[in-house]
Write a protein that holds these residues in place. Structure first.
Motif, PDB file in Angstrom:
ATOM      1  N   ILE A  43       0.906  -1.180   0.062  1.00 32.31           N
ATOM      2  CA  ILE A  43       0.152   0.065   0.096  1.00 32.31           C
ATOM      3  C   ILE A  43       0.834   1.372   0.053  1.00 32.31           C
ATOM      4  O   ILE A  43       1.332   1.454   0.939  1.00 32.31           O
ATOM      5  N   ARG A  44       0.839   1.772  -1.009  1.00 31.77           N
ATOM      6  CA  ARG A  44       1.989   3.049  -1.350  1.00 31.77           C
ATOM      7  C   ARG A  44       3.280   2.584  -0.882  1.00 31.77           C
ATOM      8  O   ARG A  44       3.962   1.693  -1.371  1.00 31.77           O
ATOM      9  N   GLU A  45       4.140   3.304   0.131  1.00 33.51           N
ATOM     10  CA  GLU A  45       5.182   2.663   0.573  1.00 33.51           C
ATOM     11  C   GLU A  45       5.262   1.717   1.543  1.00 33.51           C
ATOM     12  O   GLU A  45       6.271   1.454   2.174  1.00 33.51           O
ATOM     13  N   ASP A  46       4.026   1.151   1.996  1.00 35.27           N
ATOM     14  CA  ASP A  46       4.019   0.187   2.936  1.00 35.27           C
ATOM     15  C   ASP A  46       3.998  -1.071   2.469  1.00 35.27           C
ATOM     16  O   ASP A  46       3.471  -1.327   1.013  1.00 35.27           O
ATOM     17  N   ALA A  47       4.374  -2.219   3.247  1.00 36.02           N
ATOM     18  CA  ALA A  47       4.133  -3.597   3.013  1.00 36.02           C
ATOM     19  C   ALA A  47       3.368  -4.376   3.976  1.00 36.02           C
ATOM     20  O   ALA A  47       3.905  -3.938   5.227  1.00 36.02           O
ATOM     21  N   ILE A  48       2.429  -5.288   3.785  1.00 38.69           N
ATOM     22  CA  ILE A  48       1.979  -6.065   4.610  1.00 38.69           C
ATOM     23  C   ILE A  48       2.422  -7.583   4.714  1.00 38.69           C
ATOM     24  O   ILE A  48       2.684  -8.006   3.367  1.00 38.69           O
ATOM     25  N   PHE A  49       2.995  -7.816   5.781  1.00 39.00           N
ATOM     26  CA  PHE A  49       3.533  -9.050   5.961  1.00 39.00           C
ATOM     27  C   PHE A  49       2.962  -9.958   6.781  1.00 39.00           C
ATOM     28  O   PHE A  49       2.298  -9.760   7.791  1.00 39.00           O
ATOM     29  N   SER A  50       2.734 -11.263   6.224  1.00 39.37           N
ATOM     30  CA  SER A  50       1.811 -12.422   7.121  1.00 39.37           C
ATOM     31  C   SER A  50       2.728 -13.287   7.668  1.00 39.37           C
ATOM     32  O   SER A  50       3.790 -13.388   7.085  1.00 39.37           O
ATOM     33  N   PHE A  51       2.663 -13.951   8.899  1.00 38.26           N
ATOM     34  CA  PHE A  51       3.647 -14.899   9.199  1.00 38.26           C
ATOM     35  C   PHE A  51       2.600 -15.796  10.307  1.00 38.26           C
ATOM     36  O   PHE A  51       1.652 -15.590  10.758  1.00 38.26           O
ATOM     37  N   VAL A  52       3.316 -17.143  10.456  1.00 37.31           N
ATOM     38  CA  VAL A  52       2.604 -18.033  11.327  1.00 37.31           C
ATOM     39  C   VAL A  52       3.228 -17.955  12.448  1.00 37.31           C
ATOM     40  O   VAL A  52       4.439 -17.807  12.889  1.00 37.31           O
ATOM     41  N   TRP A  53       2.564 -17.628  13.621  1.00 36.81           N
ATOM     42  CA  TRP A  53       2.971 -17.374  15.120  1.00 36.81           C
ATOM     43  C   TRP A  53       2.554 -18.423  16.107  1.00 36.81           C
ATOM     44  O   TRP A  53       1.359 -19.131  15.989  1.00 36.81           O
ATOM     45  N   SER A  54       3.609 -19.306  16.553  1.00 33.20           N
ATOM     46  CA  SER A  54       3.412 -20.657  17.169  1.00 33.20           C
ATOM     47  C   SER A  54       4.040 -20.150  18.813  1.00 33.20           C
ATOM     48  O   SER A  54       3.885 -21.086  19.487  1.00 33.20           O
ATOM     49  N   GLY A  55       4.282 -18.569  18.979  1.00 36.05           N
ATOM     50  CA  GLY A  55       4.605 -18.855  20.625  1.00 36.05           C
ATOM     51  C   GLY A  55       3.465 -18.470  21.380  1.00 36.05           C
ATOM     52  O   GLY A  55       2.247 -18.466  20.794  1.00 36.05           O
ATOM     53  N   PRO A  56       3.858 -17.985  22.568  1.00 33.51           N
ATOM     54  CA  PRO A  56       2.392 -17.851  23.828  1.00 33.51           C
ATOM     55  C   PRO A  56       2.274 -16.253  23.363  1.00 33.51           C
ATOM     56  O   PRO A  56       3.109 -15.550  23.108  1.00 33.51           O
ATOM     57  N   GLY A  57       0.917 -16.038  23.709  1.00 34.72           N
ATOM     58  CA  GLY A  57       0.569 -14.658  23.549  1.00 34.72           C
ATOM     59  C   GLY A  57       0.589 -14.105  22.179  1.00 34.72           C
ATOM     60  O   GLY A  57       0.464 -14.752  21.310  1.00 34.72           O
ATOM     61  N   MET A  58       0.964 -12.845  22.193  1.00 34.61           N
ATOM     62  CA  MET A  58       1.471 -12.142  21.035  1.00 34.61           C
ATOM     63  C   MET A  58       2.839 -11.907  20.820  1.00 34.61           C
ATOM     64  O   MET A  58       3.621 -11.659  21.797  1.00 34.61           O
ATOM     65  N   PRO A  59       3.197 -11.937  19.318  1.00 36.25           N
ATOM     66  CA  PRO A  59       4.738 -11.618  19.409  1.00 36.25           C
ATOM     67  C   PRO A  59       5.096 -10.223  19.733  1.00 36.25           C
ATOM     68  O   PRO A  59       4.402  -9.418  19.546  1.00 36.25           O
ATOM     69  N   LYS A  60       6.412 -10.048  20.021  1.00 33.10           N
ATOM     70  CA  LYS A  60       6.868  -9.024  20.378  1.00 33.10           C
ATOM     71  C   LYS A  60       8.104  -8.576  19.309  1.00 33.10           C
ATOM     72  O   LYS A  60       8.949  -9.119  19.182  1.00 33.10           O
ATOM     73  N   VAL A  61       7.348  -7.315  18.372  1.00 34.15           N
ATOM     74  CA  VAL A  61       8.310  -6.839  17.554  1.00 34.15           C
ATOM     75  C   VAL A  61       8.552  -5.690  17.894  1.00 34.15           C
ATOM     76  O   VAL A  61       7.619  -4.659  17.698  1.00 34.15           O
ATOM     77  N   THR A  62       9.625  -5.191  18.361  1.00 36.47           N
ATOM     78  CA  THR A  62      10.025  -3.919  18.979  1.00 36.47           C
ATOM     79  C   THR A  62      10.597  -2.948  17.778  1.00 36.47           C
ATOM     80  O   THR A  62      11.055  -3.463  16.900  1.00 36.47           O
ATOM     81  N   ASP A  63      10.358  -1.634  18.043  1.00 35.16           N
ATOM     82  CA  ASP A  63      10.984  -0.667  16.975  1.00 35.16           C
ATOM     83  C   ASP A  63      12.520  -0.818  17.058  1.00 35.16           C
ATOM     84  O   ASP A  63      12.915  -0.689  15.665  1.00 35.16           O
ATOM     85  N   GLU A  64      13.126  -1.106  18.060  1.00 34.33           N
ATOM     86  CA  GLU A  64      14.500  -1.224  18.175  1.00 34.33           C
ATOM     87  C   GLU A  64      14.946  -2.555  17.098  1.00 34.33           C
ATOM     88  O   GLU A  64      15.815  -2.437  16.450  1.00 34.33           O
ATOM     89  N   TYR A  65      14.077  -3.394  17.145  1.00 27.41           N
ATOM     90  CA  TYR A  65      14.685  -4.587  16.349  1.00 27.41           C
ATOM     91  C   TYR A  65      14.433  -4.534  14.985  1.00 27.41           C
ATOM     92  O   TYR A  65      15.216  -4.709  14.139  1.00 27.41           O
ATOM     93  N   LEU A  66      13.067  -3.813  14.673  1.00 28.06           N
ATOM     94  CA  LEU A  66      12.941  -3.424  13.218  1.00 28.06           C
ATOM     95  C   LEU A  66      13.912  -2.431  12.614  1.00 28.06           C
ATOM     96  O   LEU A  66      14.332  -2.245  11.332  1.00 28.06           O
ATOM     97  N   GLN A  67      14.548  -1.536  13.187  1.00 29.40           N
ATOM     98  CA  GLN A  67      15.262  -0.533  12.811  1.00 29.40           C
ATOM     99  C   GLN A  67      16.660  -1.107  12.481  1.00 29.40           C
ATOM    100  O   GLN A  67      17.393  -0.779  11.442  1.00 29.40           O
TER     101      GLN A  67
END
Length: 75
Positions: A43-67
């Motif tokens: 979508i314009r300059e963005d991209a949507i990614f999907s993935f399978v999550w098998s961990g507990p709760g919700m995944p932790k994707v931090t801004d620091e990690y993505l940077q």
């Protein structure tokens, strides 16, 4: 459970030559509990990614990690 995340480049010039699809897949693939990451839409300059999550709760994707991949999350 398949989840999705919307990402965009954060302007890191060193990673400009690398396709955003490769960066997003590499970033998500490096997270424990994530399998089968793939780009599903753009979508314009963005991209949507999907993935399978098998961990507990919700995944932790931090801004620091993505940077580290030249990416930031779009809410």
């Amino acid at each position: 459970m398949r989840l999705s995340i919307r990402l965009r480049r954060n302007g890191n010039p060193k990673l400009s030559p690398v396709p955003m699809s490769d960066l997003g897949v590499a970033a998500l693939d490096g997270l424990p509990g994530v399998t089968a990451p793939k780009i599903t839409d753009t979508i314009r300059e963005d991209a949507i990614f999907s993935f399978v999550w098998s961990g507990p709760g919700m995944p932790k994707v931090t801004d620091e990690y993505l940077q580290g991949f030249g990416l930031s999350r779009v809410e």
